[in-house]
Design a protein around this motif. Structure first.
Motif, mmCIF file in Angstrom:
data_model
loop_
_atom_site.group_PDB
_atom_site.id
_atom_site.type_symbol
_atom_site.label_atom_id
_atom_site.label_comp_id
_atom_site.label_asym_id
_atom_site.label_seq_id
_atom_site.Cartn_x
_atom_site.Cartn_y
_atom_site.Cartn_z
ATOM 1 N N ARG A 1 0.832 -1.206 0.000
ATOM 2 C CA ARG A 1 0.000 0.000 0.000
ATOM 3 C C ARG A 1 0.864 1.253 0.000
ATOM 4 O O ARG A 1 0.604 2.211 -0.741
ATOM 5 C CB ARG A 1 -0.931 -0.015 1.217
ATOM 6 C CG ARG A 1 -1.999 1.064 1.191
ATOM 7 C CD ARG A 1 -2.795 1.126 2.494
ATOM 8 N NE ARG A 1 -3.139 -0.177 2.968
ATOM 9 C CZ ARG A 1 -2.785 -0.647 4.176
ATOM 10 N NH1 ARG A 1 -2.067 0.096 5.000
ATOM 11 N NH2 ARG A 1 -3.144 -1.858 4.550
ATOM 12 N N ARG B 1 1.064 3.860 -3.235
ATOM 13 C CA ARG B 1 0.628 5.243 -3.097
ATOM 14 C C ARG B 1 1.781 6.238 -3.248
ATOM 15 O O ARG B 1 1.662 7.239 -3.955
ATOM 16 C CB ARG B 1 -0.025 5.442 -1.723
ATOM 17 C CG ARG B 1 -1.411 4.861 -1.595
ATOM 18 C CD ARG B 1 -1.897 4.942 -0.161
ATOM 19 N NE ARG B 1 -3.302 4.595 -0.003
ATOM 20 C CZ ARG B 1 -3.889 4.406 1.167
ATOM 21 N NH1 ARG B 1 -3.184 4.538 2.298
ATOM 22 N NH2 ARG B 1 -5.166 4.088 1.232
ATOM 23 N N LYS C 1 -5.565 2.068 5.391
ATOM 24 C CA LYS C 1 -6.570 2.127 4.328
ATOM 25 C C LYS C 1 -7.181 3.520 4.254
ATOM 26 O O LYS C 1 -7.382 4.065 3.172
ATOM 27 C CB LYS C 1 -7.653 1.072 4.553
ATOM 28 C CG LYS C 1 -7.154 -0.351 4.323
ATOM 29 C CD LYS C 1 -8.291 -1.354 4.428
ATOM 30 C CE LYS C 1 -7.782 -2.758 4.120
ATOM 31 N NZ LYS C 1 -8.878 -3.761 4.145
ATOM 32 N N ASP D 1 -5.370 10.966 -4.531
ATOM 33 C CA ASP D 1 -5.912 9.656 -4.878
ATOM 34 C C ASP D 1 -5.253 8.600 -3.998
ATOM 35 O O ASP D 1 -4.116 8.205 -4.235
ATOM 36 C CB ASP D 1 -5.649 9.361 -6.357
ATOM 37 C CG ASP D 1 -6.194 7.999 -6.779
ATOM 38 O OD1 ASP D 1 -6.746 7.286 -5.922
ATOM 39 O OD2 ASP D 1 -6.063 7.663 -7.971
ATOM 40 N N THR E 1 -6.277 5.453 -3.482
ATOM 41 C CA THR E 1 -6.548 4.066 -3.792
ATOM 42 C C THR E 1 -5.263 3.252 -3.633
ATOM 43 O O THR E 1 -4.165 3.788 -3.616
ATOM 44 C CB THR E 1 -7.079 3.926 -5.229
ATOM 45 O OG1 THR E 1 -6.163 4.563 -6.128
ATOM 46 C CG2 THR E 1 -8.448 4.542 -5.364
ATOM 47 N N PRO F 1 -9.764 -0.300 -3.011
ATOM 48 C CA PRO F 1 -10.147 -0.092 -4.402
ATOM 49 C C PRO F 1 -10.960 1.161 -4.667
ATOM 50 O O PRO F 1 -11.018 1.608 -5.796
ATOM 51 C CB PRO F 1 -10.981 -1.343 -4.722
ATOM 52 C CG PRO F 1 -11.531 -1.763 -3.391
ATOM 53 C CD PRO F 1 -10.467 -1.429 -2.379
ATOM 54 N N THR F 2 -11.577 1.742 -3.656
ATOM 55 C CA THR F 2 -12.435 2.906 -3.866
ATOM 56 C C THR F 2 -11.701 4.173 -3.476
ATOM 57 O O THR F 2 -11.207 4.301 -2.362
ATOM 58 C CB THR F 2 -13.724 2.803 -3.039
ATOM 59 O OG1 THR F 2 -14.382 1.579 -3.379
ATOM 60 C CG2 THR F 2 -14.648 3.975 -3.324
ATOM 61 N N GLN F 3 -11.622 5.110 -4.383
ATOM 62 C CA GLN F 3 -10.922 6.359 -4.110
ATOM 63 C C GLN F 3 -11.697 7.204 -3.108
ATOM 64 O O GLN F 3 -12.896 7.439 -3.277
ATOM 65 C CB GLN F 3 -10.735 7.151 -5.398
ATOM 66 C CG GLN F 3 -10.006 8.479 -5.190
ATOM 67 C CD GLN F 3 -9.718 9.188 -6.501
ATOM 68 O OE1 GLN F 3 -9.680 8.558 -7.543
ATOM 69 N NE2 GLN F 3 -9.556 10.483 -6.448
#
Length: 308
Positions: free
Chosen positions: A155, A159, A200, A222, A224, A229-231
Protein backbone atom coordinates in the motif's frame (compact mmCIF):
# COMPACT_ATOMS: atom_id res chain seq x y z
CA UNK A 1 5.11 -1.75 -16.89
CA UNK A 2 7.62 -4.54 -16.38
CA UNK A 3 8.69 -5.61 -12.92
CA UNK A 4 12.25 -4.59 -13.72
CA UNK A 5 11.17 -1.00 -14.31
CA UNK A 6 9.48 -0.63 -10.92
CA UNK A 7 12.52 1.14 -9.50
CA UNK A 8 12.19 3.79 -12.23
CA UNK A 9 9.31 5.19 -10.17
CA UNK A 10 11.58 6.08 -7.25
CA UNK A 11 12.54 9.76 -6.90
CA UNK A 12 16.26 10.53 -7.19
CA UNK A 13 16.47 11.49 -3.48
CA UNK A 14 16.63 7.87 -2.33
CA UNK A 15 19.05 8.61 0.51
CA UNK A 16 16.79 11.39 1.82
CA UNK A 17 13.79 9.07 1.63
CA UNK A 18 15.61 6.43 3.66
CA UNK A 19 16.79 8.94 6.25
CA UNK A 20 13.32 10.46 6.61
CA UNK A 21 11.71 7.08 7.29
CA UNK A 22 14.42 5.97 9.71
CA UNK A 23 14.21 9.20 11.75
CA UNK A 24 10.40 9.10 11.79
CA UNK A 25 10.40 5.50 13.01
CA UNK A 26 12.94 6.17 15.72
CA UNK A 27 10.83 9.08 16.98
CA UNK A 28 7.28 7.84 16.40
CA UNK A 29 6.97 4.05 16.43
CA UNK A 30 4.63 2.13 18.67
CA UNK A 31 6.31 0.21 21.47
CA UNK A 32 5.89 -3.56 21.43
CA UNK A 33 8.07 -5.96 23.44
CA UNK A 34 8.89 -8.10 20.41
CA UNK A 35 10.53 -5.02 18.90
CA UNK A 36 12.84 -4.84 21.91
CA UNK A 37 14.25 -8.36 21.54
CA UNK A 38 16.36 -10.25 19.05
CA UNK A 39 15.33 -13.66 20.42
CA UNK A 40 14.24 -15.64 17.32
CA UNK A 41 11.92 -17.83 19.39
CA UNK A 42 10.00 -14.87 20.81
CA UNK A 43 9.86 -13.26 17.37
CA UNK A 44 8.61 -16.46 15.73
CA UNK A 45 5.83 -16.74 18.32
CA UNK A 46 4.80 -13.14 17.57
CA UNK A 47 4.88 -13.65 13.82
CA UNK A 48 2.73 -16.77 13.99
CA UNK A 49 0.24 -15.16 16.37
CA UNK A 50 -0.10 -11.98 14.33
CA UNK A 51 -0.79 -13.61 10.97
CA UNK A 52 -4.48 -12.72 11.16
CA UNK A 53 -4.67 -10.85 14.47
CA UNK A 54 -4.15 -7.17 15.28
CA UNK A 55 -0.92 -6.47 17.17
CA UNK A 56 -2.72 -4.86 20.09
CA UNK A 57 -4.65 -8.10 20.64
CA UNK A 58 -1.54 -10.23 20.27
CA UNK A 59 0.22 -8.57 23.21
CA UNK A 60 -1.53 -10.39 26.07
CA UNK A 61 -1.43 -13.74 24.28
CA UNK A 62 2.27 -13.36 23.46
CA UNK A 63 3.15 -12.48 27.05
CA UNK A 64 1.08 -15.37 28.37
CA UNK A 65 2.62 -17.85 25.94
CA UNK A 66 6.18 -16.85 26.84
CA UNK A 67 5.37 -16.90 30.54
CA UNK A 68 4.28 -20.51 30.16
CA UNK A 69 6.93 -21.64 27.65
CA UNK A 70 9.75 -19.07 27.85
CA UNK A 71 12.25 -20.94 25.64
CA UNK A 72 12.15 -23.04 22.52
CA UNK A 73 13.34 -26.03 24.56
CA UNK A 74 10.42 -25.71 26.97
CA UNK A 75 7.93 -25.41 24.14
CA UNK A 76 9.40 -28.47 22.43
CA UNK A 77 9.04 -30.44 25.66
CA UNK A 78 5.42 -29.35 26.21
CA UNK A 79 2.38 -31.48 25.52
CA UNK A 80 0.99 -30.48 22.15
CA UNK A 81 -2.55 -30.60 23.52
CA UNK A 82 -1.59 -27.95 26.10
CA UNK A 83 -0.20 -25.67 23.40
CA UNK A 84 -3.30 -26.05 21.25
CA UNK A 85 -5.50 -25.52 24.30
CA UNK A 86 -3.76 -22.25 25.11
CA UNK A 87 -4.16 -21.13 21.48
CA UNK A 88 -7.84 -21.87 21.53
CA UNK A 89 -8.41 -20.13 24.87
CA UNK A 90 -6.76 -16.98 23.48
CA UNK A 91 -8.98 -17.13 20.40
CA UNK A 92 -5.99 -16.83 18.08
CA UNK A 93 -7.72 -18.86 15.37
CA UNK A 94 -6.54 -21.75 13.21
CA UNK A 95 -5.34 -24.18 15.86
CA UNK A 96 -3.09 -25.86 13.30
CA UNK A 97 -0.77 -22.87 13.74
CA UNK A 98 -0.25 -23.93 17.36
CA UNK A 99 0.54 -27.46 16.23
CA UNK A 100 2.99 -26.20 13.61
CA UNK A 101 4.65 -23.89 16.13
CA UNK A 102 5.11 -26.77 18.54
CA UNK A 103 6.54 -28.97 15.80
CA UNK A 104 8.87 -26.18 14.66
CA UNK A 105 10.21 -25.94 18.23
CA UNK A 106 10.88 -29.67 18.18
CA UNK A 107 12.76 -29.28 14.90
CA UNK A 108 14.93 -26.47 16.31
CA UNK A 109 15.81 -28.59 19.34
CA UNK A 110 16.34 -31.87 17.50
CA UNK A 111 17.86 -30.69 14.24
CA UNK A 112 19.63 -27.48 15.25
CA UNK A 113 20.51 -28.23 18.87
CA UNK A 114 18.24 -25.46 20.12
CA UNK A 115 19.73 -22.67 17.96
CA UNK A 116 17.62 -21.20 15.21
CA UNK A 117 19.05 -21.04 11.67
CA UNK A 118 19.78 -17.48 10.61
CA UNK A 119 19.12 -17.69 6.87
CA UNK A 120 15.57 -17.14 5.55
CA UNK A 121 15.79 -20.13 3.21
CA UNK A 122 16.83 -22.46 6.02
CA UNK A 123 14.18 -21.05 8.36
CA UNK A 124 11.57 -22.13 5.81
CA UNK A 125 12.48 -25.73 6.63
CA UNK A 126 10.66 -25.28 9.95
CA UNK A 127 7.08 -26.51 10.07
CA UNK A 128 4.54 -23.85 9.19
CA UNK A 129 7.18 -21.22 8.40
CA UNK A 130 6.62 -19.75 4.95
CA UNK A 131 8.73 -17.21 3.05
CA UNK A 132 7.24 -14.17 4.78
CA UNK A 133 7.61 -15.50 8.33
CA UNK A 134 11.10 -16.81 7.62
CA UNK A 135 12.16 -13.43 6.30
CA UNK A 136 10.63 -11.64 9.27
CA UNK A 137 12.48 -13.84 11.78
CA UNK A 138 15.75 -13.48 9.84
CA UNK A 139 15.26 -9.70 9.73
CA UNK A 140 14.19 -8.99 13.28
CA UNK A 141 16.29 -11.60 15.08
CA UNK A 142 19.45 -11.65 12.97
CA UNK A 143 19.31 -8.51 10.79
CA UNK A 144 19.77 -10.95 7.94
CA UNK A 145 16.57 -10.69 5.93
CA UNK A 146 15.36 -9.38 2.61
CA UNK A 147 12.95 -6.49 2.24
CA UNK A 148 9.55 -7.43 3.68
CA UNK A 149 6.65 -7.04 1.28
CA UNK A 150 3.32 -7.41 3.06
CA UNK A 151 -0.03 -5.73 2.42
CA UNK A 152 1.00 -2.60 4.34
CA UNK A 153 4.25 -2.26 2.40
CA UNK A 154 2.48 -2.73 -0.93
CA UNK A 155 0.00 0.00 0.00
CA UNK A 156 2.80 2.41 0.89
CA UNK A 157 4.81 1.76 -2.28
CA UNK A 158 1.74 1.92 -4.51
CA UNK A 159 0.63 5.24 -3.10
CA UNK A 160 3.97 6.92 -2.54
CA UNK A 161 5.84 5.93 -5.69
CA UNK A 162 3.10 4.76 -8.04
CA UNK A 163 4.49 1.22 -8.13
CA UNK A 164 2.16 -0.97 -10.22
CA UNK A 165 0.08 -3.67 -8.56
CA UNK A 166 2.55 -6.42 -9.42
CA UNK A 167 4.33 -8.58 -6.84
CA UNK A 168 7.63 -8.59 -8.71
CA UNK A 169 7.56 -4.80 -9.04
CA UNK A 170 6.80 -4.36 -5.33
CA UNK A 171 9.67 -6.68 -4.42
CA UNK A 172 12.09 -4.90 -6.76
CA UNK A 173 11.30 -1.45 -5.33
CA UNK A 174 11.32 -2.73 -1.74
CA UNK A 175 14.79 -4.23 -2.28
CA UNK A 176 16.06 -1.05 -3.90
CA UNK A 177 14.83 1.08 -1.01
CA UNK A 178 16.14 -1.04 1.87
CA UNK A 179 19.65 0.04 2.96
CA UNK A 180 22.28 -2.69 3.09
CA UNK A 181 22.54 -4.63 6.35
CA UNK A 182 19.51 -2.84 7.82
CA UNK A 183 16.66 -5.32 7.50
CA UNK A 184 15.78 -5.20 11.22
CA UNK A 185 15.24 -1.43 11.38
CA UNK A 186 14.02 -0.90 7.82
CA UNK A 187 11.40 -3.62 7.72
CA UNK A 188 10.01 -2.56 11.08
CA UNK A 189 9.92 1.06 9.91
CA UNK A 190 8.17 0.61 6.58
CA UNK A 191 5.59 -1.77 8.06
CA UNK A 192 4.96 0.74 10.84
CA UNK A 193 4.46 3.46 8.24
CA UNK A 194 1.79 1.37 6.55
CA UNK A 195 0.27 0.39 9.88
CA UNK A 196 -0.22 3.82 11.46
CA UNK A 197 0.10 6.54 8.78
CA UNK A 198 -0.65 4.96 5.39
CA UNK A 199 -3.60 2.90 6.55
CA UNK A 200 -6.57 2.13 4.33
CA UNK A 201 -7.85 5.50 5.49
CA UNK A 202 -4.63 7.54 5.45
CA UNK A 203 -3.56 9.79 8.32
CA UNK A 204 -0.69 11.55 6.56
CA UNK A 205 -0.61 14.83 8.48
CA UNK A 206 -1.87 13.44 11.77
CA UNK A 207 0.95 10.88 11.83
CA UNK A 208 3.49 13.22 10.22
CA UNK A 209 4.22 10.79 7.39
CA UNK A 210 7.89 11.30 6.51
CA UNK A 211 7.30 10.67 2.79
CA UNK A 212 4.75 13.41 2.14
CA UNK A 213 7.23 15.46 0.13
CA UNK A 214 7.64 12.60 -2.37
CA UNK A 215 4.26 10.89 -2.19
CA UNK A 216 2.17 10.82 -5.37
CA UNK A 217 -1.05 10.12 -3.45
CA UNK A 218 -0.44 12.99 -1.02
CA UNK A 219 0.06 15.33 -3.95
CA UNK A 220 -2.97 14.37 -6.04
CA UNK A 221 -5.37 13.11 -3.35
CA UNK A 222 -5.91 9.66 -4.88
CA UNK A 223 -5.41 7.19 -2.01
CA UNK A 224 -6.55 4.07 -3.79
CA UNK A 225 -4.29 1.03 -3.34
CA UNK A 226 -4.36 -2.72 -4.04
CA UNK A 227 -6.38 -3.27 -0.84
CA UNK A 228 -8.27 0.06 -1.09
CA UNK A 229 -10.15 -0.09 -4.40
CA UNK A 230 -12.44 2.91 -3.87
CA UNK A 231 -10.92 6.36 -4.11
CA UNK A 232 -11.72 8.53 -1.07
CA UNK A 233 -13.66 11.72 -1.71
CA UNK A 234 -11.38 14.43 -3.06
CA UNK A 235 -13.82 17.33 -3.17
CA UNK A 236 -13.22 19.54 -0.14
CA UNK A 237 -10.30 17.43 1.10
CA UNK A 238 -7.07 18.81 2.50
CA UNK A 239 -5.29 17.41 -0.58
CA UNK A 240 -7.55 19.49 -2.81
CA UNK A 241 -6.90 22.62 -0.74
CA UNK A 242 -3.14 22.08 -0.93
CA UNK A 243 -3.44 21.86 -4.69
CA UNK A 244 -5.40 25.08 -4.79
CA UNK A 245 -2.73 26.87 -2.75
CA UNK A 246 -0.05 25.74 -5.18
CA UNK A 247 -2.18 26.70 -8.20
CA UNK A 248 -2.93 30.16 -6.78
CA UNK A 249 0.72 30.85 -6.02
CA UNK A 250 1.73 29.69 -9.49
CA UNK A 251 -0.81 31.99 -11.13
CA UNK A 252 -0.51 35.08 -8.94
CA UNK A 253 2.98 34.86 -7.46
CA UNK A 254 3.76 36.09 -3.93
CA UNK A 255 0.55 36.83 -2.04
CA UNK A 256 -0.66 38.14 1.28
CA UNK A 257 -2.54 35.49 3.24
CA UNK A 258 -5.64 37.71 3.14
CA UNK A 259 -5.53 37.63 -0.67
CA UNK A 260 -4.56 33.99 -0.96
CA UNK A 261 -7.31 32.64 1.29
CA UNK A 262 -10.31 33.54 -0.93
CA UNK A 263 -8.52 32.02 -3.93
CA UNK A 264 -8.31 28.72 -2.06
CA UNK A 265 -11.88 28.70 -0.65
CA UNK A 266 -14.72 31.00 -1.60
CA UNK A 267 -15.99 30.80 2.00
CA UNK A 268 -12.64 31.95 3.43
CA UNK A 269 -12.99 34.43 6.33
CA UNK A 270 -10.02 35.61 8.35
CA UNK A 271 -11.60 34.65 11.67
CA UNK A 272 -13.75 31.79 10.39
CA UNK A 273 -13.42 28.01 10.47
CA UNK A 274 -11.68 28.28 7.12
CA UNK A 275 -9.70 31.35 7.99
CA UNK A 276 -6.21 32.59 8.69
CA UNK A 277 -5.35 29.82 11.17
CA UNK A 278 -6.60 27.10 8.80
CA UNK A 279 -4.65 28.58 5.88
CA UNK A 280 -1.52 28.92 8.00
CA UNK A 281 -1.74 25.20 8.75
CA UNK A 282 -1.88 24.35 5.05
CA UNK A 283 1.07 26.61 4.36
CA UNK A 284 3.04 25.12 7.23
CA UNK A 285 2.57 21.63 5.76
CA UNK A 286 3.62 22.83 2.32
CA UNK A 287 6.63 24.63 3.77
CA UNK A 288 7.73 21.47 5.61
CA UNK A 289 7.46 19.62 2.29
CA UNK A 290 9.74 22.20 0.69
CA UNK A 291 7.07 23.55 -1.65
CA UNK A 292 6.41 27.08 -0.34
CA UNK A 293 8.08 29.85 1.63
CA UNK A 294 6.15 31.91 4.19
CA UNK A 295 7.62 35.10 5.68
CA UNK A 296 6.54 38.13 7.67
CA UNK A 297 7.07 41.50 5.98
CA UNK A 298 8.27 44.63 7.73
CA UNK A 299 4.67 45.86 7.96
CA UNK A 300 3.72 42.71 9.89
CA UNK A 301 1.78 41.11 7.02
CA UNK A 302 2.54 37.46 6.22
CA UNK A 303 3.10 36.51 2.59
CA UNK A 304 3.55 33.19 0.82
CA UNK A 305 5.28 32.22 -2.41
CA UNK A 306 6.35 29.08 -4.18
CA UNK A 307 9.81 27.94 -3.17
CA UNK A 308 12.36 28.51 -5.92
Amino acid sequence: MSADSGCDRLPPETDQIRTALREWYEDEHRSFPWRETDDPYAILVCEVMSQQTQLDRVLDAWNGFLDRWPTVDELAAAERADVVGFWSEQRLGYNNRARYLHEAAEQVVDRYDGSFPTDPRELQELMGVGPYTANAVASFAFNNGDAVVDTNVKRVLYRAFDVPDDDAAFEAVARELMPANSSRLWNNAIMELGGVACEKKPRCDERACPWRAWCRAYEDGDFTAPDVPTQPAFEGSRRQMRGRVIAALKEHGTQRLADLGPRVRVDYRDDGTYGREWLAGLLEDLAEDGLVDVRTRSDGDRVARLKR
